[in-house]
Structure formats: structure tokens, C-alpha cells
Design a protein around this motif. Structure first.
Motif, mmCIF file in Angstrom:
data_model
loop_
_atom_site.group_PDB
_atom_site.id
_atom_site.type_symbol
_atom_site.label_atom_id
_atom_site.label_comp_id
_atom_site.label_asym_id
_atom_site.label_seq_id
_atom_site.Cartn_x
_atom_site.Cartn_y
_atom_site.Cartn_z
ATOM 1 N N LYS A 27 5.581 7.942 -8.541
ATOM 2 C CA LYS A 27 6.483 7.153 -9.392
ATOM 3 C C LYS A 27 7.127 8.027 -10.459
ATOM 4 C CE LYS A 27 4.662 3.423 -7.527
ATOM 5 N NZ LYS A 27 3.604 4.118 -6.797
ATOM 6 N N SER A 28 8.212 7.518 -10.993
ATOM 7 C CA SER A 28 8.777 8.125 -12.187
ATOM 8 C C SER A 28 8.878 7.012 -13.217
ATOM 9 C CB SER A 28 10.155 8.706 -11.894
ATOM 10 O OG SER A 28 10.689 9.216 -13.077
ATOM 11 N N THR A 29 7.899 6.951 -14.077
ATOM 12 C CA THR A 29 7.836 5.861 -15.058
ATOM 13 C C THR A 29 8.104 6.406 -16.450
ATOM 14 O OG1 THR A 29 6.150 4.844 -13.679
ATOM 15 C CG2 THR A 29 6.387 3.981 -15.912
ATOM 16 N N LEU B 165 0.830 -1.208 0.000
ATOM 17 C CA LEU B 165 0.000 0.000 0.000
ATOM 18 C C LEU B 165 0.864 1.257 0.000
ATOM 19 C CD1 LEU B 165 -2.872 -1.025 2.427
ATOM 20 C CD2 LEU B 165 -3.095 -0.368 0.029
ATOM 21 N N ARG B 166 1.947 1.223 0.779
ATOM 22 C CA ARG B 166 2.823 2.402 0.834
ATOM 23 C C ARG B 166 3.413 2.676 -0.552
ATOM 24 N NH1 ARG B 166 6.521 1.022 4.739
ATOM 25 N NH2 ARG B 166 7.978 0.333 3.150
ATOM 26 N N GLU B 167 3.885 1.610 -1.206
ATOM 27 C CA GLU B 167 4.479 1.791 -2.535
ATOM 28 C C GLU B 167 3.437 2.185 -3.576
ATOM 29 O OE1 GLU B 167 7.617 2.039 -3.260
ATOM 30 O OE2 GLU B 167 7.991 1.705 -1.133
ATOM 31 N N TYR B 168 2.185 1.708 -3.372
ATOM 32 C CA TYR B 168 1.121 2.043 -4.334
ATOM 33 C C TYR B 168 0.891 3.550 -4.370
ATOM 34 C CZ TYR B 168 -3.321 1.937 -6.778
ATOM 35 O OH TYR B 168 -4.312 2.151 -7.693
ATOM 36 N N PHE B 169 0.991 4.193 -3.202
ATOM 37 C CA PHE B 169 0.706 5.630 -3.148
ATOM 38 C C PHE B 169 1.965 6.499 -3.255
ATOM 39 C CE2 PHE B 169 -3.097 3.785 -1.148
ATOM 40 C CZ PHE B 169 -4.056 4.382 -1.957
ATOM 41 N N LYS C 91 5.112 11.625 -12.159
ATOM 42 C CA LYS C 91 4.395 11.716 -13.435
ATOM 43 C C LYS C 91 4.731 10.508 -14.287
ATOM 44 C CE LYS C 91 3.278 16.405 -13.952
ATOM 45 N NZ LYS C 91 3.305 17.623 -14.716
ATOM 46 N N PHE C 92 3.781 10.115 -15.089
ATOM 47 C CA PHE C 92 4.018 9.039 -16.036
ATOM 48 C C PHE C 92 4.551 9.702 -17.309
ATOM 49 C CE2 PHE C 92 2.510 5.629 -18.965
ATOM 50 C CZ PHE C 92 3.283 4.623 -18.410
ATOM 51 N N ASN C 93 5.828 9.479 -17.568
ATOM 52 C CA ASN C 93 6.537 10.224 -18.594
ATOM 53 C C ASN C 93 6.180 9.687 -19.972
ATOM 54 O OD1 ASN C 93 8.286 11.772 -19.985
ATOM 55 N ND2 ASN C 93 10.103 11.145 -18.860
ATOM 56 N N THR C 94 5.114 10.199 -20.554
ATOM 57 C CA THR C 94 4.571 9.578 -21.760
ATOM 58 C C THR C 94 4.777 10.371 -23.034
ATOM 59 O OG1 THR C 94 2.467 10.620 -21.305
ATOM 60 C CG2 THR C 94 2.733 8.363 -20.553
ATOM 61 N N LYS C 95 5.364 11.554 -22.933
ATOM 62 C CA LYS C 95 5.467 12.370 -24.133
ATOM 63 C C LYS C 95 6.216 11.592 -25.227
ATOM 64 C CE LYS C 95 6.680 16.875 -25.826
ATOM 65 N NZ LYS C 95 7.452 18.071 -25.595
ATOM 66 N N THR C 96 5.624 11.547 -26.401
ATOM 67 C CA THR C 96 6.215 10.721 -27.438
ATOM 68 C C THR C 96 7.061 11.564 -28.393
ATOM 69 O OG1 THR C 96 4.211 10.954 -28.719
ATOM 70 C CG2 THR C 96 4.405 8.976 -27.379
ATOM 71 N N LYS C 97 7.817 10.872 -29.232
ATOM 72 C CA LYS C 97 8.753 11.562 -30.113
ATOM 73 C C LYS C 97 8.029 12.370 -31.186
ATOM 74 C CE LYS C 97 9.153 7.061 -32.234
ATOM 75 N NZ LYS C 97 9.948 5.897 -32.383
#
Ligand code: SF4
Ligand code: SF4
Length: 188
Positions: A32-34, A25-29, A182-188
Motif C-alpha cells: 500500500k501507499s498510505t 486476501l489479494r488486496e490485503y497482501f 510503506k505507511f507514510n508516517t513521517k510527521t512535520k
């Protein structure tokens, strides 16, 4: 087995389950840097500078005043072929060949490097080689895109190459800034 130890075992199991779930639970909240790799490889990709991607030779720069005073030229490699890194490497990834050369003026003999063979395909990225070097001659870069179809292409000769950085923009400096949460999703 007595009833007491039976129920004690269940209680222990529940306690352990609770500890595990607490961590989950701690890690769930936790923010993240994905990285959405490879979609963001040329835009927002961040790779820590200290990430060990591959070994490279360090070269003499203007800051190496002591070496320049001893006759080194800017751009020369710093390796003295002492073989400390080769001995420190646990799996024979580094193979050094060298010969002795005599200075005609002083008569002193010096080891001269012939080949610095580094098999990236064997490397465990443990950094023992870098730590063992007394001449600040090698380092790891975070240049991680090293996949090839032919394994023999992973055999590098560090003295023969002048490493100019990775294939991705600003990667050596870490690439894009690290954004936590943030989920680092910006694409090329
Ligand atoms: S890289 Fe360093 S430890 Fe390895 S041979 Fe060169 S000077 Fe010696
Ligand atoms: S990082 Fe480890 S395995 Fe790789 S060359 Fe250096 S000592 Fe050998």
C-alpha cells in the motif's frame, strides 16, 4: 423450490463468497501507499501530479513562441473567451463574460474576456472544460487544500489571479516521491 435448486443456491453463494474473499486476501497482501495526512503534509506527502485539485489559467511562457509572435506577452493568459469550456461544463461552474473590441489598425473585431468565474465549490473535477479548450488555456493543478469556512471564497476569478502554486512545498511537482509499500508516517 426443489432441493436441487436449494443446494445449488447455497453452492452459488459459497462460490461468490470465495470470489469475494480471494479479492480481499489479494488486496490485503498488496503493498500500500498510505499517507498519514495531515501529519506529513510538509514532509513526505505525495500527491499525484494528475490529481485534480482546482482549475487554473495557463499563462504564456517563453515556450509559446507562436503566441509571442502574435503579440502575446509572457505572463498573459491564453483564454480567448470562446466559451467552449462554459458550454462543456455540466453544472454551470464556469461563467464567462466578455465584450467585442475592434482593432483600430485592422478593423477586425475580437472577443475580450471581462471575467472568468469559476466556482470551485460546484466543480465536479470532471475535466470536460479542459478537454474542450482548443487554446490550451486552462488546466487542473493537484493543489487540493482548498477548504474554507466561507463558501463564497470558493468563487474564483481565474483571469484576475496569477496562480503561483499551492501552499505546500513542491506540491505541484507531486510533493515527496511516491513510496509504495510503506505507511507514510513521517510527521512535520
Ligand atoms: S478557457 Fe479555453 S475553452 Fe474556455 S473560454 Fe478560454 S479559450 Fe475558450
Ligand atoms: S471540471 Fe467539470 S464541473 Fe468542473 S468546471 Fe470543468 S467541466 Fe465544470
Amino acid at each position: 423450490m426443489s432441493n436441487q435448486s436449494y443446494f445449488g443456491g447455497i453452492a452459488d453463494g459459497l462460490k461468490t463468497l470465495g470470489i469475494g474473499l480471494k479479492t480481499t486476501l489479494r488486496e490485503y497482501f498488496t503493498p500500500k501507499s498510505t499517507e498519514q495526512y495531515p501529519e506529513n503534509r510538509k514532509t513526505t506527502l505525495h500527491v499525484a501530479k494528475r490529481h485534480r485539485g482546482r482549475l487554473v489559467f495557463k499563462r504564456v511562457t517563453e515556450a509559446d513562441e507562436a503566441l509571442i509572435a502574435k503579440g502575446a506577452q509572457i505572463g498573459d493568459y491564453k483564454c480567448t473567451a470562446c466559451t467552449m469550456c462554459e458550454k462543456a461544463c455540466p453544472n454551470g461552474t464556469i461563467k464567462i463574460t466578455a465584450h467585442m473590441e475592434e482593432n483600430p489598425e485592422t478593423g477586425r473585431k475580437k472577443k475580450v474576456l471581462d471575467d472568468y468565474h469559476y466556482d470551485l465549490g460546484d466543480c465536479m473535477f470532471c475535466q470536460l472544460c479542459v478537454n474542450s479548450c482548443n487554446f490550451d488555456a486552462i488546466e487542473f493543478t493537484n493543489d487540493f487544500e482548498n477548504a474554507v469556512f466561507d463558501r463564497s471564497k470558493l468563487v474564483l476569478h481565474l483571469d484576475k489571479e496569477v496562480y503561483k502554486g499551492g501552499s505546500l512545498p513542491n506540491l505541484i511537482d507531486g510533493g515527496a516521491p511516491l513510496v509504495i509499500g510503506k505507511f507514510n508516517t513521517k510527521t512535520k
